[in-house]
Write an enzyme that holds these catalytic residues in place. Sequence first.
Site, PDB file in Angstrom:
ATOM      1  CG  ASP A 505      16.355  75.113  -0.025  1.00 58.22           C
ATOM      2  OD1 ASP A 505      16.916  75.865   0.801  1.00 58.22           O
ATOM      3  OD2 ASP A 505      16.495  75.236  -1.255  1.00 58.22           O
ATOM      4  CD  GLU A 508      16.466  79.745   5.213  1.00 56.31           C
ATOM      5  OE1 GLU A 508      17.371  78.952   4.886  1.00 56.31           O
ATOM      6  OE2 GLU A 508      15.414  79.870   4.553  1.00 56.31           O
ATOM      7  CG  ASP A 587      20.945  79.886  -2.381  1.00 56.36           C
ATOM      8  OD1 ASP A 587      20.963  78.641  -2.344  1.00 56.36           O
ATOM      9  OD2 ASP A 587      19.895  80.553  -2.337  1.00 56.36           O
TER      10      ASP A 587
END
Length: 914
Positions: A505, A508, A587
Site C-alpha cells: 500500500d 505512489e 480508498d
Amino acid sequence: LNASPRTWTTVVERMALAWLWRTAALAFLMVLGEAFKNDEFKTCEQANFCKRNRRIVAAHHDYRIESRDVRVVGDRLEAAVWDQMEPNVTLTIAVLAYEGGIVRLQVREPQPRYEVEHVLVEDLEEKRTRWTDVQIKADHVSLKNAQVTVKMRYSPLKVDLIQDGKPFATFNDRQLFHLEHTHTKGENETEGAWEERFRSFTDSKPRGPQAISVDVTFHSVRHIYGLPERASSFSLKDTFEEGNPTSEPYRLYNLDVFEYEHDSPFGLYGSIPLLLAHRAGLTVGAFWLNGAEMFVDVSSERSGFLTGKHVVSRQSHWIAESGIVDLFFMPGPSPADVAMQYAQLTGTASLPPMFGISYHQCRWNYNDQEDVKLVDASFDEHGIPYDVIWLDIEHTDGKRYLTWDRHKFPEPKKMQQEIAFKGRKMVTIVDPHIKRDKNYPIFREAEKSGYFVKTKDKKDFDGWCWPGSSSYLDVLNPEIRQWWAKQLSEENYPESTTDLHIWNDMNEPSVFNGPEVTMPKDNLHFPNGSSGLPVEHRDVHNLYGLFYHAATAEGLKLRSEGKERTFVLSRAFFAGSQKYGAIWTGDNAANWDHLRVSVPMLLSLSIAGISFSGADVGGFFGNPEADLLTRWYQLGTYYPFLRAHAHLETKRREPWLFGEPATSRIREALRERYALLPYLYTLFRWGNLTGQPIMRPLWYEFPNDPNVFDMDDAFMFGDSLLVYPVLEKDAESVTARLPGTEPWYCAKTGSVHAPGTATVSVNLDSIPVWLRGGTIVARKERPRRSSAQAALDPLTLVISLDRKGAASGDLYIDDGHSFDFDSGNYIHRKFSFTGQTLTNERFDGSSTWDMPTMIEKIVILGMKNKHLSAHLQDGTPLDVEQGPLIMAAGNPDLALIVRKPKLSASLDWTITFL
C-alpha cells in the site's frame, strides 16, 4: 522485532506515542480528504508545464524534415527534425516495426534524458521486423510492414499510420508537437519554468523546462478508452472545449487520494498512458512509454456536412513533464489483437495461485490473534467460504514493517499455521516507507548502504507516513530491489511462513507532509544508465510503485526458490504491473456512486493489461447498509480480484453481522464465486498466455454492435457470462442490452432470452447474469470452506446451445500454486457440442499432467428435444433426465441433465445423444 527486554515504562511510552501518532495521522487524513475538494492537488493551470503546453496552438512550432536527412538502416528509419521557430534546435526521430504490426516512434534531443527501463518485456528487441517496402520521396517517406503503412510527411512533420488504405492514427495531426529542449537559463524565461511553487512547497527544477507536447488523432472513431486510473466513465468524455478555460484534462500522476470523487478526470493511485480507439471493424491503440507526470486532453473533431454535426474522429493531446517521445501504435484490428500487441510490449499477467482469485477478508485492522481466530471460525460456522485473511498496519511493532506487535500477536507463526491447516492463507501489509529508527534492522542496513531516495542536496529524504519520520527505498536501483527482495525471506521476516503473502500500500509513494501528499519532484534516484547522472523523481514518479511491487513479488518467489507462485497486491501501478500481481482501486466509499463507478474503473484497468483487479467490496470509508453491501458482494462475485475491506473507524461488517436474509444472500454470492473458479482460473490462464482480460467491455466480445460502445454499467465475465449489476438503491427492474445474434440463458433459472433488449424484475436475492449461447462453462458446485478443500471436487459442465445447437468451451487445470505448469504439468481440455455429440479432447499437445478430476454432471440448455437418451463411444448408456439448471425452489425443469457420467476431465471421450 526488538530482541532486548523492555521495561513496562518503555512499553507504555511507546504505546502512548503510537496512539498519539495514529490519532494525528487520522486527523491529518480527515483534513486531507476534505481538502481534496479545495485544491489540495494541482490542476493543469497550477502545473506550469501543463499550463504552458496546453496553450500551444497549431504551427506555434514548425517542425520539419529535410529529405536528405532521411535514412533507413535495416529495420530503423531515422531523420533529423528541425524547429523553424528555433533553428538551433535539432531533434532526431526514429520509426521501428515489431511483430504483430506494432510501430514505435521515438523523438530525442541530443542532450541525454531519462528513458524508461525495465518496463518493456526483456526480449522485445528480438521481435523487431524489417520494413518490407521503403520509398523516400521529395515530400515524404513511406514504410510498410506486413500490416501497417507509415507515411511520414516532411513539412510540416506529420506521421500517418495506415491500414487497408486508410489512416487509423496520426502523430502531430494538429501540429501540437513540441519538445522543450534542454538549455541554460536565460533572461526571459517563462514564469515557473525554472522554479515553481505550490502551496508551501518549492520545486527547484534545476534542469529547467523539459516538457513534451504530443497530439495523436484517431480517425473515424467516436469512442476512445483508457488512461487509468480515474473514477469516471469508461468511454472518455471530451475534456477540452474551445472557449472554456476551466475544462480539465485527464491526469496521470500516482497520488494517495483520500476518498476520491466518483466522477472526475483526476488521476488516482496508478497511471498507464494508453488509449484505445474503437469502431465497428477496428480497434487500435497508442501507448506512450513515459514515467513522468502527464496530462491528456481528449476532444472530438466534428463535421456538420449534410447530416448535421457528428463526430468524425477523436483527438488527444498528451503533455508530459519530462522524458522522451516513445510512442507505440498497435494496429489491432480486433480488440483481442490489441490486447495481445500490448502484452507483447509490457508482458502478460502472471498466473495467480488459486487462493488469489478466491475470496479475501480484510479490514483495518483485525485487532489481535484472537480476533483473527474468531473471524476465521465464524466463516466456518456460517458456511461462508473464504481463502485469505489480511492484517493491516496495526499488526506491526510500531509500523516497522516485517515485524509483529507481540502483545497483539504473540504467536504469529502458529496463527498462520492454524489458518493454513484449513487450506487458507494470510496477507500482511508492507509499505515502502521505512521508519527512521536506528534500532530497526531494515532501516539501519538500508541507511548504511545508501539505499534511500535522496533529496536534491543528496541527503536521505525524510518524509512522514504511518510510522512518523520515514525514508523511502530507491527501488529504481536493481541492486536495492534485489536487497529488498531478500528481506522477505523466512530468515529475515521473523515468524513468517510460506503461507504468508504481501500487500503493498502507499507506494505512489505517499508522503503525508510532501507536495500533493507525495515525494518532491527534485528528489534524486539511482543514476541513469545512459548518462551516469542521478535521475530526478519527476522523471520516474509513476514508476515507483511498479518497481516496489516487482521487488516484493521477486522476494516471495525467492522465498520458495522459484517454485511457488506469489500473491502481492499493490495500490500504485504502471504499464507492466500485471506481471507482478493484483491491483485494487484504493480508498473508495460505502455509497451507491462508488459501487457504480467501480465497473468503468475496472474496465479501464482491464483493457490496459491489469486484468487481476478489483474494488474494495462494501467501500473502504463509511458504513454500508445491508442492501448496499449485498449488492456489492453480488457484483464483487465477478470482480477478477475479490476482497472486502474497511476503514479502522467503520463498524464491523463481516458477512454474518447483518443478520438474515442479508447473510444468506452474501453466502450465495460467495458460493457462486467458488462454483465459477474452474471457469475463472481458465480465463486467468488465457490472460497469462495472450493478455486477454477477465472483465471485458461488451464491445470486446461484440465489436460490431454500436449500441454497446459506450456502455459501462454491464460487462462480460470472460466470453461466456454477461453481468448486469444492480447499481441503484431499491431497484425493481433492470433493462439489459443482450447483444449479438445468439440466445442468452438466465444463469439462475436457465430461461432463454432472445438478443435485443430485455427488462427483468430484480430483488435482493441476486443480480441478472446470462449465459451466452454457444458456450460451455465448467463449475464446481459442492460448497466448501476454501478453494483448497475443493481441489479434487468433481465438475459440472453447463452447455448453453446456440441457434444451431452447438457450443464450445475449455478447461485449464494445474496444481493451483506452483510454477510446474511451465514444465507442462497441466491439463487443458476442449469441450465441443455439435450434431448432438459432446466431445472432450486435449486442447494442445504440450500438457503432460494427469489429475483425478471427474465430471459429475452435464447440464444442457437449449436442447429442443429433451426426451433423449445418451451413450458413450463404447456404447455405455448414461442416465439422462429433465431438470433445473440449479436446484432452487421454483426453478423450472428447462435443462437436459446427464447425472454421474463418471468421466475423467483429463481423458478423451464422446457422448452421443439420440
